[in-house]
Design an enzyme around this catalytic site. Structure first.
Site, PDB file in Angstrom:
ATOM      1  N   PRO A 173       0.812  -1.227   0.000  1.00 16.39           N
ATOM      2  CG  PRO A 173      -0.944  -1.594   1.498  1.00 16.39           C
ATOM      3  CD  PRO A 173       0.366  -2.168   1.052  1.00 16.39           C
ATOM      4  CB  CYS A 174       1.342   3.788  -2.478  1.00 15.36           C
ATOM      5  SG  CYS A 174      -0.210   4.232  -3.299  1.00 15.36           S
ATOM      6  CD  GLN A 175      -3.507   3.125   0.625  1.00 17.66           C
ATOM      7  OE1 GLN A 175      -2.450   2.550   0.829  1.00 17.66           O
ATOM      8  NE2 GLN A 175      -4.606   2.484   0.249  1.00 17.66           N
TER       9      GLN A 175
END
Length: 211
Positions: free
Chosen positions: A141-143
């Site tokens: 995940p890149c959030q």
């Protein structure tokens, strides 16, 4: 709905025990096509199928592999390896978004769902395939990394810290190759310390696996 037999909301799906999620996905006939405009999401936001193919080409074409796809999305990683001439004899995937799961099962009907990344056992996968070539892929995940996100980096409790779950699985299954992607923001978040942590973490496993 995601399934013709039963409508399951994302909230309800998230609350199901992992065993029920796995049974539901693997026993259902799922079909969900993705619009052409969304094809860029095949491998997350940072890597295209063609890039995956170019990397897979360097491993060698025509090989038979076990693919373990983490944070799979709709699994452009699998498509990239297939385009490079690899034969996927068993395709495991881990994902939590029901729409991505439905599309992946539409494109790869023989893929086996193994639940959330926190519930995946790399040891169990290696025990099932003791002498096979195992490839692990994933776009964690890149959030918490992206310039469009909150920029908290890899701190405990963030979604991007699930990288460490991927590392656990890589180490447990003693994979032959792994390919991990994330956005450009990884190089700048927390003044570059997140990139350093990622490279350091993925380098020092207790077995030899090309990255």
């Amino acid at each position: 709905g995601m399934y013709p037999q039963k409508k399951v909301s994302q909230d309800l799906f998230n609350k199901l025990p992992n065993s029920e999620k796995v049974e539901l996905i693997n026993s259902s006939s799922i079909k969900k096509e993705i619009p052409t405009s969304q094809r860029y999401k095949l491998c997350g936001n940072a890597v295209t199928v063609d890039i995956v193919k170019s990397i897979a080409d360097k491993i060698g074409t025509g090989r038979e592999i076990i693919l373990v796809s983490l944070f799979s999305g709709i699994d452009g990683f699998a498509e990239g390896f297939i385009r490079a001439g690899f034969k996927i004899s068993h395709h495991y995937f881990s994902e939590i978004d029901k729409h991505a799961i439905a599309n992946l099962k539409y494109n790869f009907p023989n893929a086996e769902y193994i639940g959330s990344v926190t519930d995946v056992s790399g040891t169990a996968i290696r025990e099932k395939h003791p002498s096979a070539t195992i490839v692990v892929t994933g776009g964690f995940p890149c959030q918490d990394i992206s310039i469009a996100g909150n920029r908290k980096g890899l701190e405990a409790g963030t979604r991007s810290s699930l990288l460490f779950e991927a590392g656990r699985i890589i180490n447990e299954c003693k994979c032959d190759y792994f390919l991990i992607e994330n956005v450009k923001g990884l190089s700048s978040v927390n003044e570059g310390t997140a990139l350093y942590k990622t490279i350091t973490f993925l380098t020092y496993f207790d077995f030899d696996s090309p990255q």
